[in-house]
Design a protein around this motif. Structure first.
Motif, mmCIF file in Angstrom:
data_model
loop_
_atom_site.group_PDB
_atom_site.id
_atom_site.type_symbol
_atom_site.label_atom_id
_atom_site.label_comp_id
_atom_site.label_asym_id
_atom_site.label_seq_id
_atom_site.Cartn_x
_atom_site.Cartn_y
_atom_site.Cartn_z
ATOM 1 N N GLU A 180 30.263 52.875 43.729
ATOM 2 C CA GLU A 180 29.702 51.374 42.954
ATOM 3 C C GLU A 180 31.469 50.401 43.112
ATOM 4 O O GLU A 180 30.913 49.511 41.884
ATOM 5 N N GLY A 181 31.906 50.123 43.729
ATOM 6 C CA GLY A 181 32.961 49.261 43.780
ATOM 7 C C GLY A 181 33.963 49.240 43.607
ATOM 8 O O GLY A 181 33.947 50.161 42.487
ATOM 9 N N ILE A 182 34.832 48.322 42.994
ATOM 10 C CA ILE A 182 36.096 48.077 42.314
ATOM 11 C C ILE A 182 35.799 46.843 41.339
ATOM 12 O O ILE A 182 35.965 45.666 41.760
ATOM 13 N N LEU A 183 36.148 48.296 40.077
ATOM 14 C CA LEU A 183 35.791 46.882 38.813
ATOM 15 C C LEU A 183 36.766 46.579 38.913
ATOM 16 O O LEU A 183 37.784 46.248 38.804
ATOM 17 N N ALA A 184 36.254 44.874 38.187
ATOM 18 C CA ALA A 184 37.382 44.158 37.679
ATOM 19 C C ALA A 184 37.114 43.885 36.491
ATOM 20 O O ALA A 184 35.257 42.939 36.109
ATOM 21 N N ASN A 185 37.911 43.543 35.566
ATOM 22 C CA ASN A 185 37.162 43.789 33.648
ATOM 23 C C ASN A 185 36.764 41.576 33.528
ATOM 24 O O ASN A 185 35.987 41.293 32.889
ATOM 25 N N THR A 186 38.524 40.912 33.960
ATOM 26 C CA THR A 186 38.623 39.340 33.338
ATOM 27 C C THR A 186 38.049 38.817 35.017
ATOM 28 O O THR A 186 37.688 37.763 35.140
ATOM 29 N N GLY A 187 37.475 38.913 36.280
ATOM 30 C CA GLY A 187 37.344 38.168 36.679
ATOM 31 C C GLY A 187 37.717 38.380 38.416
ATOM 32 O O GLY A 187 39.247 39.258 38.146
ATOM 33 N N LEU A 188 37.007 37.634 39.433
ATOM 34 C CA LEU A 188 37.680 38.047 40.676
ATOM 35 C C LEU A 188 38.349 37.314 41.440
ATOM 36 O O LEU A 188 37.491 35.854 41.133
ATOM 37 N N TYR A 189 39.646 37.445 41.608
ATOM 38 C CA TYR A 189 40.735 36.205 42.126
ATOM 39 C C TYR A 189 41.487 36.164 43.450
ATOM 40 O O TYR A 189 41.843 37.871 43.730
ATOM 41 N N VAL A 190 40.974 35.659 44.894
ATOM 42 C CA VAL A 190 40.907 35.866 45.816
ATOM 43 C C VAL A 190 42.216 35.107 46.168
ATOM 44 O O VAL A 190 42.028 33.518 46.123
ATOM 45 N N THR A 191 42.738 35.345 47.017
ATOM 46 C CA THR A 191 43.956 34.655 47.884
ATOM 47 C C THR A 191 44.517 34.670 49.306
ATOM 48 O O THR A 191 44.432 36.064 49.668
ATOM 49 N N CYS A 192 44.482 33.845 50.053
ATOM 50 C CA CYS A 192 44.441 34.314 51.633
ATOM 51 C C CYS A 192 45.515 33.283 52.108
ATOM 52 O O CYS A 192 45.969 32.154 51.618
ATOM 53 N N ALA A 193 46.181 34.215 52.701
ATOM 54 C CA ALA A 193 47.577 33.413 53.632
ATOM 55 C C ALA A 193 46.999 32.424 54.196
ATOM 56 O O ALA A 193 45.932 32.021 54.672
ATOM 57 N N SER A 194 47.878 31.259 55.083
ATOM 58 C CA SER A 194 47.700 30.462 55.951
ATOM 59 C C SER A 194 47.024 30.730 56.890
ATOM 60 O O SER A 194 47.045 31.714 57.571
ATOM 61 N N SER A 195 45.884 30.821 56.883
ATOM 62 C CA SER A 195 44.843 30.643 58.276
ATOM 63 C C SER A 195 43.654 31.438 58.413
ATOM 64 O O SER A 195 43.367 31.625 59.091
ATOM 65 N N THR A 196 44.454 32.253 56.888
ATOM 66 C CA THR A 196 43.243 33.767 57.093
ATOM 67 C C THR A 196 42.125 33.295 55.895
ATOM 68 O O THR A 196 42.441 32.605 54.827
ATOM 69 N N THR A 197 40.487 33.497 56.041
ATOM 70 C CA THR A 197 39.824 33.145 55.638
ATOM 71 C C THR A 197 39.684 33.980 55.519
ATOM 72 O O THR A 197 38.944 35.635 55.621
ATOM 73 N N ALA A 198 38.507 34.519 53.683
ATOM 74 C CA ALA A 198 37.685 35.888 53.393
ATOM 75 C C ALA A 198 36.543 35.394 52.949
ATOM 76 O O ALA A 198 36.328 34.160 52.532
ATOM 77 N N VAL A 199 35.329 35.907 52.652
ATOM 78 C CA VAL A 199 34.222 36.143 51.846
ATOM 79 C C VAL A 199 34.278 37.705 50.799
ATOM 80 O O VAL A 199 34.279 38.268 51.918
ATOM 81 N N ALA A 200 34.334 37.559 49.451
ATOM 82 C CA ALA A 200 34.035 38.572 49.280
ATOM 83 C C ALA A 200 33.115 39.101 48.323
ATOM 84 O O ALA A 200 31.948 37.770 48.324
ATOM 85 N N PHE A 201 32.049 40.054 48.425
ATOM 86 C CA PHE A 201 31.421 40.444 48.729
ATOM 87 C C PHE A 201 31.077 40.773 46.942
ATOM 88 O O PHE A 201 31.958 41.811 46.500
ATOM 89 N N TYR A 202 30.510 40.489 45.669
ATOM 90 C CA TYR A 202 30.050 40.929 44.488
ATOM 91 C C TYR A 202 29.213 40.833 44.181
ATOM 92 O O TYR A 202 27.933 40.716 43.885
ATOM 93 N N GLY A 203 28.667 42.123 42.367
ATOM 94 C CA GLY A 203 27.978 41.915 41.634
ATOM 95 C C GLY A 203 27.596 42.726 40.632
ATOM 96 O O GLY A 203 28.876 44.192 40.889
#
Length: 91
Positions: free
Chosen positions: A68-91
């Motif tokens: 079922e994925g990893i539960l976040a109770n208050t929200g998802l906050y994503v931090t990327c290092a310089s020149s690293t990018t990410a796309v987070a899939f949630y629901g």
């Protein structure tokens, strides 16, 4: 329970609130030039739900969170290092 899956992008050297409120991290796509890190926390400054350290090579990694994925109770906050990018899939 089945839910719609949405996506949020985090740019290089940035921090992004992917979603405010209760949700589940379903997966990530991470692109890196050579090294770098990505971390996902439960809200800004909350507990670390997921972290990734890239190898010292250029690449893209697709991460699927099982079950079922990893539960976040208050929200998802994503931090990327310089020149690293990410796309987070949630629901």
């Amino acid at each position: 329970m089945q839910t719609d899956v949405k996506a949020a992008s985090c740019g290089a050297g940035a921090s992004t609130t992917a979603f405010s409120g209760r949700t589940r991290l379903r997966g990530l796509t991470i692109s890196y030039p050579s090294g770098g890190t990505v971390s996902v926390t439960d809200g800004n400054g909350g507990a670390t739900l997921f972290s990734f350290t890239a190898p010292a090579a250029i690449g893209t990694t697709h991460i699927i969170i099982p079950g079922e994925g990893i539960l976040a109770n208050t929200g998802l906050y994503v931090t990327c290092a310089s020149s690293t990018t990410a796309v987070a899939f949630y629901g």
